[in-house]
Structures are given as C-alpha cells and as structure tokens.
Design a protein around this motif. Structure first.
Motif, PDB file in Angstrom:
ATOM      1  N   LYS A   1       6.347  -5.258  15.041  1.00 41.06           N
ATOM      2  CA  LYS A   1       4.919  -5.433  15.067  1.00 41.06           C
ATOM      3  C   LYS A   1       4.109  -4.275  15.896  1.00 41.06           C
ATOM      4  O   LYS A   1       3.103  -3.841  15.691  1.00 41.06           O
ATOM      5  CB  LYS A   1       4.135  -6.688  15.663  1.00 41.06           C
TER       6      LYS A   1
ATOM      7  N   GLY B   1      -9.694  -5.154  16.883  1.00 44.82           N
ATOM      8  CA  GLY B   1      -8.694  -4.471  16.145  1.00 44.82           C
ATOM      9  C   GLY B   1      -9.041  -3.126  15.731  1.00 44.82           C
ATOM     10  O   GLY B   1      -9.164  -2.188  16.870  1.00 44.82           O
TER      11      GLY B   1
ATOM     12  N   ALA C   1      -6.848  -5.959  11.349  1.00 44.64           N
ATOM     13  CA  ALA C   1      -5.792  -6.112  12.613  1.00 44.64           C
ATOM     14  C   ALA C   1      -4.475  -5.809  11.708  1.00 44.64           C
ATOM     15  O   ALA C   1      -4.195  -6.603  10.665  1.00 44.64           O
ATOM     16  CB  ALA C   1      -5.869  -7.450  13.078  1.00 44.64           C
TER      17      ALA C   1
ATOM     18  N   GLU D   1      -0.915  -6.814  11.045  1.00 37.37           N
ATOM     19  CA  GLU D   1      -0.236  -8.070  11.287  1.00 37.37           C
ATOM     20  C   GLU D   1       1.353  -7.896  11.367  1.00 37.37           C
ATOM     21  O   GLU D   1       2.047  -8.956  11.729  1.00 37.37           O
ATOM     22  CB  GLU D   1      -0.410  -8.945  10.252  1.00 37.37           C
ATOM     23  N   GLY D   2       1.758  -6.693  11.255  1.00 36.11           N
ATOM     24  CA  GLY D   2       3.445  -6.496  11.607  1.00 36.11           C
ATOM     25  C   GLY D   2       3.877  -5.736  10.343  1.00 36.11           C
ATOM     26  O   GLY D   2       3.333  -5.749   9.253  1.00 36.11           O
TER      27      GLY D   2
ATOM     28  N   ALA E   1       1.700  -5.547   6.780  1.00 28.38           N
ATOM     29  CA  ALA E   1       0.464  -6.517   6.641  1.00 28.38           C
ATOM     30  C   ALA E   1      -0.555  -6.201   7.344  1.00 28.38           C
ATOM     31  O   ALA E   1      -0.800  -5.883   8.556  1.00 28.38           O
ATOM     32  CB  ALA E   1       1.053  -7.900   6.763  1.00 28.38           C
ATOM     33  N   PHE E   2      -1.919  -6.560   6.784  1.00 31.16           N
ATOM     34  CA  PHE E   2      -3.092  -6.629   7.456  1.00 31.16           C
ATOM     35  C   PHE E   2      -3.951  -7.651   7.231  1.00 31.16           C
ATOM     36  O   PHE E   2      -3.925  -8.245   6.101  1.00 31.16           O
ATOM     37  CB  PHE E   2      -3.946  -5.359   6.988  1.00 31.16           C
ATOM     38  N   HIS E   3      -4.726  -8.147   8.069  1.00 32.33           N
ATOM     39  CA  HIS E   3      -5.892  -9.118   7.625  1.00 32.33           C
ATOM     40  C   HIS E   3      -7.238  -8.567   8.085  1.00 32.33           C
ATOM     41  O   HIS E   3      -7.312  -7.864   9.116  1.00 32.33           O
ATOM     42  CB  HIS E   3      -5.802 -10.290   8.780  1.00 32.33           C
TER      43      HIS E   3
ATOM     44  N   ASP F   1      -6.142 -10.743   2.898  1.00 29.70           N
ATOM     45  CA  ASP F   1      -4.795 -10.631   3.418  1.00 29.70           C
ATOM     46  C   ASP F   1      -3.931  -9.779   2.483  1.00 29.70           C
ATOM     47  O   ASP F   1      -4.098  -9.970   1.188  1.00 29.70           O
ATOM     48  CB  ASP F   1      -4.337 -12.024   3.702  1.00 29.70           C
TER      49      ASP F   1
ATOM     50  N   GLU G   1      -0.356  -7.106   1.834  1.00 33.34           N
ATOM     51  CA  GLU G   1       0.838  -6.613   2.378  1.00 33.34           C
ATOM     52  C   GLU G   1       0.806  -5.335   1.503  1.00 33.34           C
ATOM     53  O   GLU G   1       0.374  -5.119   0.329  1.00 33.34           O
ATOM     54  CB  GLU G   1       2.215  -7.403   1.834  1.00 33.34           C
TER      55      GLU G   1
END
Length: 208
Positions: free
Chosen positions: A20, A128, A149, A151-152, A165-167, A201, A203
């Motif tokens: 992350k 973020g 943000a 997410e990893g 991934a993002f949110h 959300d 990817e």
C-alpha cells in the motif's frame, strides 16, 4: 461522478514498507502507487450517486458502463485522469425512474450519450488527495473537486499486470447541469449545499 488520479513522489525517497505504501515515501504525505499509466477495470469499478428526494429522503443509483485511464507521474502537475461514462447505463433499480433519468429533463442521453470527467494535476488534502477535474454532463462543464485515497496495490501475477485501487467522493448540485425539473420540491427552497453526492470504488490495471 467520476474520478481518480495520483502521482508519485520525487526521486530519492525511502523504499516502501508495504504494497500500500509503494508510492508514498515522504513522511506525512498520503500513499500513492508507482508511476505508470493505468486503465480502469470496469467489472471492478463502481460509480454510485445519491440524490436528494422530497427534501427528507434520498435516491441512490449507479452507472454500469465506463472506461478511462489514470496517469501517475512523479510530477503532481503531470498526473491525470480521463473517464467516460455511458449515461444510458444509469441504474436506480427502477425501470420507470431510469427511463425518466435518460430523458431530456435529466441526462438527455439522446443528445449527450456520454458523461466525462477530465482532471490534470493533484494536491494533498486531509482525506488523501484532490483533483480539480472538469465534469461534463449534457454539454455543461463544471469544475467538481474529487477527493480520493489510494487503497493499495495487488502484486502482479503471472501474465497479469499490477492492480491498484482507489476510493473517491465528490459533491455537486444538479441545477448546475440544467436538471431543474421539480427542483424545489426535491431539495427544498433553502438548500445551499450539494444535493448530489458521488462515491466511487475503482480498480485499475497497469498498461503494458
């Protein structure tokens, strides 16, 4: 609606401690992935919206078809996001309401089949990062800041690219895009804040 961008830190930063943290070497700055061009993965991208209904309630929906790219660069000003959403793919789990949303009173899909979001450059925030992208609905363009943000990163597997991934979230007002039918009845005469919220959300896969 819409979406996501990121950048990498300057050269010479400390090595990552985890997947992350792969792109966030400067202490105190939000995490970011490695510099690359990433392509949105539609089966793993969810764009939701919530709109005020009759002042006291909410209607929730989503868009099912989209495409886009995220460019992550060491220079924050060179980071970018380009996303296109098929407006007719709106889904609120009610066929009658969905057809109404496709009409000229709302998304007007016959004349404006696509919703786009374009952003260049990002800046850090307490939640973020923020991209001040341009949202285009019905041919009307407005700057809508998108807070996101990282997410990893899922490690690359044999024959498969790395996955990030993002949110993200944003708020806007439907009247700014010409969606004014029954507006006061829906949001109230004294409404001043955003009456539509967007949550995402997603990817994305590293482009080979």
């Amino acid at each position: 609606m819409l979406l996501f961008s990121a950048c990498h830190s300057p050269p010479g930063s400390a090595p990552p401690a985890s997947a992350k943290q792969a792109g966030a070497p400067v202490k105190g700055t939000p995490d970011l992935p490695a510099p690359a061009t990433y392509v949105l993965d539609p089966p793993h991208t969810f764009i939701y919206f919530t709109a005020r209904h009759k002042v006291v309630g909410q209607v929730r929906g989503r868009f099912d078809k989209m495409a886009g790219t995220i460019v992550i660069d060491r220079d924050p000003a060179a980071c970018s996001v380009d996303v296109t959403i098929e407006a007719a793919s709106v889904d609120t789990q009610n066929a009658v309401r969905d057809e109404d949303l496709r009409s000229a009173a709302f998304f007007d899909v016959a004349r404006s089949p696509s919703i786009t979001y374009r952003g260049r450059g990002i800046r850090p925030s307490s939640d973020g990062w923020v991209v001040d992208g341009v949202l285009d609905i019905r041919g009307v363009t407005k700057v809508v800041p998108l807070t996101f943000a990282f997410e990893g990163t899922a490690p690359a597997e044999s024959g498969r690219p790395a996955r990030i991934a993002f949110h993200a979230k944003a708020g806007t007002r439907r009247a700014e895009f010409g969606m004014v039918r029954e507006l006061l009845e829906e949001i109230g005469a004294n409404a001043t804040d955003a009456d539509v919220t967007i949550e995402i959300d997603t990817e994305a896969l590293a482009k080979n």
